[in-house]
Design an enzyme around this catalytic site. Structure first.
Site, PDB file in Angstrom:
ATOM      1  N   HIS A   1      -0.092   0.992   9.964  1.00 21.22           N
ATOM      2  CA  HIS A   1      -1.582   1.300   9.303  1.00 21.22           C
ATOM      3  C   HIS A   1      -2.481   1.929  10.355  1.00 21.22           C
ATOM      4  O   HIS A   1      -3.636   2.177  10.274  1.00 21.22           O
ATOM      5  CB  HIS A   1      -2.223   0.516   8.386  1.00 21.22           C
ATOM      6  CG  HIS A   1      -1.268  -0.286   7.599  1.00 21.22           C
ATOM      7  ND1 HIS A   1      -0.625  -1.461   7.832  1.00 21.22           N
ATOM      8  CD2 HIS A   1      -0.910  -0.087   6.247  1.00 21.22           C
ATOM      9  CE1 HIS A   1       0.119  -1.919   6.961  1.00 21.22           C
ATOM     10  NE2 HIS A   1       0.015  -1.007   5.807  1.00 21.22           N
TER      11      HIS A   1
ATOM     12  N   ASP B   1      -1.184  -8.380   0.918  1.00 18.20           N
ATOM     13  CA  ASP B   1      -0.003  -8.375   0.124  1.00 18.20           C
ATOM     14  C   ASP B   1       0.304  -9.646  -0.303  1.00 18.20           C
ATOM     15  O   ASP B   1       0.914  -9.974  -1.338  1.00 18.20           O
ATOM     16  CB  ASP B   1       1.127  -7.463   1.064  1.00 18.20           C
ATOM     17  CG  ASP B   1       1.006  -6.210   1.143  1.00 18.20           C
ATOM     18  OD1 ASP B   1      -0.131  -5.541   0.555  1.00 18.20           O
ATOM     19  OD2 ASP B   1       1.967  -5.644   1.420  1.00 18.20           O
TER      20      ASP B   1
ATOM     21  N   GLY C   1       0.831  -1.280  -0.096  1.00 16.95           N
ATOM     22  CA  GLY C   1      -0.023  -0.293  -0.051  1.00 16.95           C
ATOM     23  C   GLY C   1       0.843   1.329  -0.173  1.00 16.95           C
ATOM     24  O   GLY C   1       2.014   1.537   0.507  1.00 16.95           O
ATOM     25  N   SER C   2       0.255   2.368  -0.440  1.00 17.44           N
ATOM     26  CA  SER C   2       1.027   3.415  -0.608  1.00 17.44           C
ATOM     27  C   SER C   2       0.905   4.108   0.933  1.00 17.44           C
ATOM     28  O   SER C   2       0.175   3.811   1.675  1.00 17.44           O
ATOM     29  CB  SER C   2       0.563   4.530  -1.549  1.00 17.44           C
ATOM     30  OG  SER C   2       0.894   4.201  -2.871  1.00 17.44           O
ATOM     31  N   GLY C   3       1.708   5.324   1.024  1.00 18.48           N
ATOM     32  CA  GLY C   3       1.573   6.143   2.572  1.00 18.48           C
ATOM     33  C   GLY C   3       2.569   5.497   3.312  1.00 18.48           C
ATOM     34  O   GLY C   3       2.672   6.238   4.348  1.00 18.48           O
ATOM     35  N   HIS C   4       3.500   4.787   2.856  1.00 10.38           N
ATOM     36  CA  HIS C   4       4.566   4.627   3.735  1.00 10.38           C
ATOM     37  C   HIS C   4       6.078   5.124   3.088  1.00 10.38           C
ATOM     38  O   HIS C   4       7.087   4.821   3.341  1.00 10.38           O
ATOM     39  CB  HIS C   4       4.970   2.840   3.641  1.00 10.38           C
ATOM     40  CG  HIS C   4       3.799   2.224   4.197  1.00 10.38           C
ATOM     41  ND1 HIS C   4       3.088   2.499   5.510  1.00 10.38           N
ATOM     42  CD2 HIS C   4       2.956   1.360   3.556  1.00 10.38           C
ATOM     43  CE1 HIS C   4       1.951   1.797   5.574  1.00 10.38           C
ATOM     44  NE2 HIS C   4       1.986   0.924   4.597  1.00 10.38           N
TER      45      HIS C   4
END
Lengths: 332, 332
Positions: free
Chosen positions: B219, B110, B54-57
């Site tokens: 998250h 994932d 996921g993006s945001g990391h």
């Protein structure tokens, strides 16, 4: 105040120890000072560079100490100029016989204290020169500052003047190139939120739930105006337009771009800003030689960003591309 | 929600374009995908490495694409696994004939989607292997995860497996060294504040004014416990103690340390945490070979940090020190 601290009055002290613990092969701390210098300082036969200022802007400036950039960085208390005696200690520790250049961000306290340190060093026979960075085009005169403030563009002054010094140039030559960068780098920032000095325990100013401020300084000094939050594209356009207005850039000229985060803005958002900055430059047929996106000059945990543009010529390009090996800026 | 965005549903798309605009000499985007690969991909004759999630990391994972680390990174929507077809596109684009290693953080989505992509690639005759990183010692099973979660230690898997691949090793050898890192790297995090997914518009959880959470995931998944905020020293001790409990490190053994910021924690505070981490390791006579302090695996603008320890041997040390040239991790 939600912070990872112990004693709020010891944050700078503990940060410096934490830096040396992490990067002991690159940095050393001068005993009983708040000065970090290259582990191999003084480098004989090279002009030495010293910068510094209030803490809270990390990685500025200790993150840029190392080969190809600074020889020493002086850390004041948070958002407070370092004292002249601390700057003087830095000068003495890094002088390698070719003189020392002080790179000062334009805040009245910094200018006074660095200049006083220069006088102290000259009285001891050390050749010292100084340049004052005033890249922030937002406002003339401000809280803490007469004239324009020095912000993220300062990092590009470190980079290019550092490369010039590393090449074996004289103090006069390094001063000349530093001033050339200063004339050709302009920046402007904006904030979405305030930040809290640990010892104060509460934010230095307030921004409403849907409010942003354009032109805000890196200590929360007032900017140009407060307004409702705009889109990232609009913000990029506002910042870039004002910055480009202050530079004489022709189509096909080369620039370097820095999109700098102020502390709590995610990298994702900085890249969204950069997308629009790059598009606007492309529309104007301005060539982007290199782009730096990240946290280079922060304001504790302030949310927001600044955009800097450096107008390059061949010589500045070569020096920007030269090898640098510091904690926060590496090039090869 | 105070963010530098345009359309909250387009943040990943725009971020990827902004990254390529900034780093076009290092990265290219596969058309109509959310995949970034090395500009020189596929590198013939080298095992290729793909990671993502996921993006945001950010800078995970595209920040680690480049020489000596990853060949490709797949970006899902914010905090959402990338789909199998996207991972499959990445595999096809980077395969240089020696096989592809997928480095997967242990989240159920994932793992499923990367495994499905591996099957798709194998059906087309590409040799694919996978390793699953589960360095987070905070909790067994969690929201999104069966078993332990993968967090910042993943970056050290990228680094070391990437160096092994660059050295000309076979897929089996790269898998073996990646698994050795996974067995020897443990991490734990804590949070002082929540973060907001742009498309959601409000924080995913709440922490009280004086509250922190130990063991929180990247998250915002629940951790071990909420409590009043402790001092930086106490927090460092809690995190490090639990991490060291999971490793068999003897005095004089060597380790690498990562103090990772989750998004809005100033570098100053991360160094204050590192000061105590370094002291505690010194008390135990554990040798710190290298220390990484900064934002390596973030959770948007969450405040907090994680501490990772990698137990090194001679071979891992050599690979950790090898040259890497990526946006967010450089070594030479």
């Amino acid at each position: 105040m939600k912070k990872l601290v112990n004693d709020p009055n010891q944050v700078v002290e503990e940060m410096l120890d934490g830096m040396v613990a992490a990067h002991g092969t690159k940095l050393k701390r001068l005993q009983n000072t708040s000065v970090l210098v290259r582990a191999d300082a003084p480098v004989q036969g090279k002009v030495a560079l010293v910068s510094g200022g209030g803490s809270g802007h990390e990685p500025s400036h200790a993150g840029y100490v190392g080969q190809g950039m600074l020889d020493g960085a002086v850390a004041g208390e948070v958002f407070t100029s370092p004292t002249p005696d601390q700057v003087f200690e830095a000068i003495k520790a890094v002088d390698g016989g070719q003189g020392v250049l002080l790179i000062i961000k334009n805040y009245t306290g910094d200018v006074l204290n660095f200049e006083m340190a220069a006088e102290m060093a000259e009285a001891e026979g050390i050749k010292v020169a100084q340049v004052i960075v005033n890249d922030d085009v937002a406002v003339e005169d401000s809280l803490y500052t007469t004239g324009r403030r020095g912000i993220a563009g300062t990092v590009l002054v470190h980079k290019i003047a550092g490369a010039m010094a590393e090449s074996g140039a004289t103090l006069e030559e390094v001063v000349a190139v530093a001033n050339k960068v200063i004339q050709n780098v302009k920046s402007m920032g904006m904030a979405l939120s305030a930040c809290t000095i640990p010892a104060a325990g509460k934010p230095g100013f307030e921004l409403g739930e849907k409010e942003m401020e354009i032109g805000m300084g890196i200590h929360g000094e007032p900017g140009i105006k407060k307004s409702d939050i705009q889109s990232a594209d609009t913000i990029a356009e506002i910042l870039l337009t004002k910055v480009l207005d202050e530079l004489q850039i022709s189509p096909t000229d080369k620039v370097a771009v820095m999109v700098n985060g102020l502390g709590s803005t995610p990298l994702m958002e900085l890249y969204i800003i950069n997308k629009r900055v790059a598009e606007l430059l492309r529309e104007k047929q301005i060539q982007v030689h290199d782009t730096f996106v990240g946290e280079y000059m922060t304001a504790l945990e302030m949310a927001g960003c600044s955009v800097s543009i450096l107008h390059l010529d061949e010589h500045l390009t070569e020096l920007l591309d030269a090898r640098a090996d510091t904690i926060a800026f590496k090039k090869w």
